[in-house]
Design an enzyme around this catalytic site. Structure first.
Site, PDB file in Angstrom:
ATOM      1  N   ASP A   1       0.815  -1.223   0.000  1.00 17.10           N
ATOM      2  CA  ASP A   1       0.000   0.000   0.000  1.00 17.10           C
ATOM      3  C   ASP A   1       0.844   1.266   0.000  1.00 17.10           C
ATOM      4  OD1 ASP A   1      -2.270  -1.679   0.289  1.00 17.10           O
ATOM      5  OD2 ASP A   1      -1.842  -1.801   2.423  1.00 17.10           O
TER       6      ASP A   1
ATOM      7  N   LYS B   1       2.092   2.145  -5.033  1.00 16.09           N
ATOM      8  CA  LYS B   1       2.782   1.628  -6.240  1.00 16.09           C
ATOM      9  C   LYS B   1       1.904   1.747  -7.474  1.00 16.09           C
ATOM     10  CE  LYS B   1       3.343  -2.452  -4.446  1.00 16.09           C
ATOM     11  NZ  LYS B   1       2.868  -2.193  -3.076  1.00 16.09           N
TER      12      LYS B   1
ATOM     13  N   GLY C   1      -4.187  -4.894  -4.182  1.00 15.97           N
ATOM     14  CA  GLY C   1      -5.190  -4.003  -4.764  1.00 15.97           C
ATOM     15  C   GLY C   1      -4.487  -2.750  -5.230  1.00 15.97           C
ATOM     16  N   HIS C   2      -4.408  -2.557  -6.530  1.00 13.13           N
ATOM     17  CA  HIS C   2      -3.743  -1.366  -7.055  1.00 13.13           C
ATOM     18  C   HIS C   2      -4.795  -0.399  -7.606  1.00 13.13           C
ATOM     19  CE1 HIS C   2       0.344  -3.582  -7.511  1.00 13.13           C
ATOM     20  NE2 HIS C   2       0.035  -3.277  -6.274  1.00 13.13           N
TER      21      HIS C   2
ATOM     22  N   GLN D   1       2.318  -5.992  -2.911  1.00 14.92           N
ATOM     23  CA  GLN D   1       2.678  -5.987  -1.486  1.00 14.92           C
ATOM     24  C   GLN D   1       4.006  -5.241  -1.270  1.00 14.92           C
ATOM     25  OE1 GLN D   1       1.663  -9.448  -2.625  1.00 14.92           O
ATOM     26  NE2 GLN D   1      -0.391  -8.788  -2.154  1.00 14.92           N
TER      27      GLN D   1
END
Ligand code: IMP
Length: 484
Positions: free
Chosen positions: A15, A18, A42-43, A241
């Protein structure tokens, strides 16, 4: 002319922002590759007024000319993947000619969700995202896993599935039919339940074929494809991650089950580490976050912050601190202000993220392992904060413990990272304080425009982390970026 390959790694606990950096860099990439993790990631990408949250598909998918590869090191739940693909179609993104999925990505099976639910409900919980990631990787290492390609070869799939399920028989018998059935129903997987209290192999085979239909023609030998493209096309390797969630380098056991560092990423993408000519390690500053359990020395408000993050009522309905002050002398209130300003809620689970000060000890260690340069994100969250803290070292406060030939006792100063939970959880952070900046930096795009105090802060981070700073993200939009 040979074009450059870039790898983007998370330098903290995931988080780090990225998604945005990868989105910005993918403008110049021909191919974007993901190599580790699964739908636990989750991006979030903002394109104009639209927002996309991607879990499995690489971020390059939002650009019209970019090829995207889901690499061999990833773990795939075919149901989640087909849902994500239909979300993209609904959002007007045509992915069909621009996505390849590795035939040897690891297959998440219904039993992985079950096993994870059982683990997470007991004392061994690590606060996982419950996406079946850990049990799937565990089966791979135990040599009883399945690959994505198996779905299309029913005979092979059946053999491997039966072998895998045999291994689970004792565990399921231990928990009993009623619980197994209830859990399956809760997960929408009741269909897989067999009359004998076990899982139905035929159902799983049929169900997985259905799930995989929308992407069957996108399955490829992506390792072969990427080796052919190496040196011809520019590639962007998209980390998921972060370093301290690494199974190899993280705060074990409160980690994910892959290695999000440079080695894991490149291997999972199918190329050697040397294929990454430029490595960017993304870190939030002046704060960092962590979701789930595990040591977090610089956490604002310590355990109280952790407790507060476990609450499930919406933060705007919290009775305390409806408008928390980022300059509060109360560490918890300050942490909550940061969480709210930074919108620190998990993209995958919606959980509140624990917030803490930038930890230069861990940052230095992350740079030693990954090499490369740092990109700092979210600097704008601290606009108007009067004093900023940077953790420079720790004082160990736990019971005496041997760490190889080093004996840590109460009061021992620790200047290098020992990112194992049994040590890190007793590390009391020691801070250096520096003045903050009292200006909005989110509309600036050049280094020289930044307030002097902000520049001094960034220089200090570089010095303490032992690496150069390559860029600063000062807002969520694509162009809110300052390159150095
Ligand atoms: P798992 O990856 O679902 O097995 O979860 C293991 C640990 O990693 C938990 O503490 C999760 O909260 C954390 N984790 C996994 N993926 C992410 C991510 O993308 N961002 C932040 N934390 C993550």
């Amino acid at each position: 002319m040979k074009r450059k390959n870039i790898a983007v790694i998370g330098g903290q606990w995931g988080d780090e922002g990225k998604g945005k950096i990868i989105d910005v860099l993918s403008r110049k990439a021909d191919i974007v590759v993901r190599g580790t993790g699964g739908a636990n990631a989750g991006h979030t990408i903002r394109v104009g007024a639209k927002k996309y949250v991607l879990h499995l598909v690489p971020s390059g998918i939002v650009r019209r000319d970019t090829m995207n590869v889901i690499g061999n090191g990833m773990v795939i739940d075919p149901h989640a993947l087909s849902d994500e693909l239909s979300m993209l179609s609904t959002g007007g993104i045509d992915y069909r000619e621009r996505l390849q999925i590795s035939l040897s990505a690891k297959l998440i099976l219904p039993q992985h969700f079950l096993i994870e639910a059982l683990h997470e409900s007991g004392n061994g919980s690590v606060g996982s995202t419950k996406r079946g990631v850990g049990p799937c990787y565990a089966d791979h290492v135990a040599r009883i896993g399945c690959l994505l390609n198996d779905i299309f070869n029913p005979k092979v799939f059946r053999e491997k599935l039966e072998r895998n399920l045999e291994d689970k028989r004792v565990i399921f018998a231990h928990y009993g039919r009623r619980l197994i059935r209830r859990l399956l129903a809760h997960m929408g997987l009741e269909r897989c339940y067999a009359a004998d209290g076990f899982l139905d192999v035929n159902e799983i085979i049929a169900m997985y074929r259905e799930y995989a239909r929308p992407f069957q023609d996108l399955i490829r030998d992506t390792d072969f494809y990427l080796r052919k493209q190496w040196g011809r096309k520019s590639m962007l390797f998209e980390g998921a991650q972060g370093m301290y969630l690494s199974i190899d380098y993280g705060t074990y056991p409160f980690v994910t089950s892959s290695d999000p560092g440079i080695e894991g990423l490149m291997k999972g993408g199918g190329l050697p580490v040397s294929a990454a000519e430029e490595v960017f390690v993304v870190m939030k500053a002046p704060y960092e976050t962590r979701v789930g359990m595990g040591a977090f020395p610089t956490e604002m408000g310590g355990k109280r912050m952790d407790e507060w993050c476990k609450r499930t009522i919406p933060p705007n309905q919290e009775p305390e601190w409806p408008a928390p002050d980022i300059n509060s002398a109360n560490a918890l209130e300050q942490g909550i202000a940061v969480l709210k300003r930074g919108a620190e809620f998990g993209a995958t689970t919606g959980r509140r993220r624990r917030c803490g000060w930038f930890d230069a000890v861990l940052a230095r260690h992350a740079m030693e392992i990954n090499g490369g340069r740092i990109i700092l994100t979210k600097l704008d969250v601290f606009n108007g904060c009067k004093r900023l803290k940077i953790c420079t070292h720790y004082v160990y406060e736990g019971p005496t413990i041997c760490w190889g030939n080093l004996v840590l006792r109460k009061g021992t100063a620790v200047h290098h990272a020992i990112p194992h939970n049994e040590v890190l959880r007793y590390c009391n952070p020691q801070y250096m304080e520096v003045p903050g900046w009292n200006a909005d930096i989110s509309k600036l795009w050049r280094w020289r425009q930044l307030p002097a105090r902000c520049k001094r802060y960034v220089d200090r981070i570089a010095e303490l982390s032992g690496a150069k700073i390559a860029g600063l993200s000062v807002g969520p939009d694509r162009d809110a970026m300052i390159w150095l």
